[in-house]
Design an enzyme around this catalytic site. Sequence first.
Site, PDB file in Angstrom:
ATOM      1  N   THR A 278       0.824  -1.242   0.003  1.00  0.00           N
ATOM      2  CA  THR A 278      -0.059   0.060   0.075  1.00  0.00           C
ATOM      3  C   THR A 278       0.770   1.270   0.311  1.00  0.00           C
ATOM      4  OG1 THR A 278      -1.831  -0.963   1.063  1.00  0.00           O
ATOM      5  CG2 THR A 278      -1.588   1.410   1.143  1.00  0.00           C
ATOM      6  N   PHE A 280       1.224   4.916   0.932  1.00  0.00           N
ATOM      7  CA  PHE A 280       0.695   6.186   1.569  1.00  0.00           C
ATOM      8  C   PHE A 280       1.735   7.503   1.315  1.00  0.00           C
ATOM      9  CE2 PHE A 280       0.320   2.299   4.132  1.00  0.00           C
ATOM     10  CZ  PHE A 280      -1.166   2.412   4.782  1.00  0.00           C
TER      11      PHE A 280
END
Length: 377
Positions: A278, A280
């Site tokens: 992921t 960020f």
Amino acid sequence: MDLKDLRNEIDEIDSQLIPLLQRRMGVSKKVAEYKVKNGIPVLNEQREQEILDNVCEKCGEQGEIIKTIFAATMDASRALQHKIIGGGRELRDNINSSLFSGSLSAEGEPVACQGVEGAYSGITANTLFPSSPVLYHKQFEDVFEAVNKGEAKFGIIPVENSTAGSVHESYDLIMKYRFYVVGAYDLKIEHCLCAKPDTKYEDITDVYSHPQALSQCKNFLKNFNFTGINYTNTASAAKLVSDSDKNNIAAICSVDAAKKYGLNVIKRNIQNNNNNRTRFIVISKELIIPDDANKISLIFSLAHKTGSLYRVLGRFSMSGLNLTKLESRPVEDGSFNYYFYADVQGNVRNEETIDLICALSDELPEFEFLGNYNEIG
């Protein structure tokens, strides 16, 4: 006539085109110098459209194809003029005043993220800013508001996952607040199925987690016939399961969240892809551009004209820049107009890169430079 002969004929035509194109660029340079002296803007949309319409009409059935070639030539000519004139002065000054040497630091001030302790956003915050307290918030927009009100120096927001794709809510909030992006971090995500110590695996029917996590683990959920239930955050789901008196529920979360809320890790690495990551971003009200910045983020809108997106993307290619992300999001006015969010590899310390960004800021209906930052991981 064979293929070799045909290619030789093309080479001969090209050899005639090259000096003509060079001559055209030379005249464009003189046009730019004239415009500087007389305060005339680079872009004259009406003249460009008249020329392109005329080309299309003269070229018959090949009109649209040759019009595209002329449009690219005009874009290159305009880029040269912008370079000479030095457009986008306000943006250029803002960028130059934000350059600094060193690494990104919150200097001990709080940073904000969504969720509760054990959330992947919190893990990212602690990794990037180990000396700063982390403020947890229920909703993504609360993180933006914490930065907006000065309660946190930076905010940590997930924007995309390598398996499940974009976090659209995050992009919508980026469009709304227009904060700067000053950093990015790619976190490897290892999801676990977790439940209370007295919950048996065979009794589990419902599994709570964030929609992105459920999507990243959909193969596991499908194979074991679990019902995935959306929750605000993976760690919040772990806390919900821990606080519940039900013995048929579980959460998909991190090992850290399971430990934090006293859950047993029943099964590890349940995500579809073992290289599940992921991305960020770090949001800020202040523009900060480090020496080693390698990613540029932008927002722009386009006129409703055939080929307008193609021509803008061509400008990046012309400058040798690679786009790694292009996301369209609707303008919230019911008009079916769209903003485009783009990530580009590059550093604004490169003269050609900053010239392009400043040129686009002058030309496009709406343009926002969100930042030039270092992506880690």
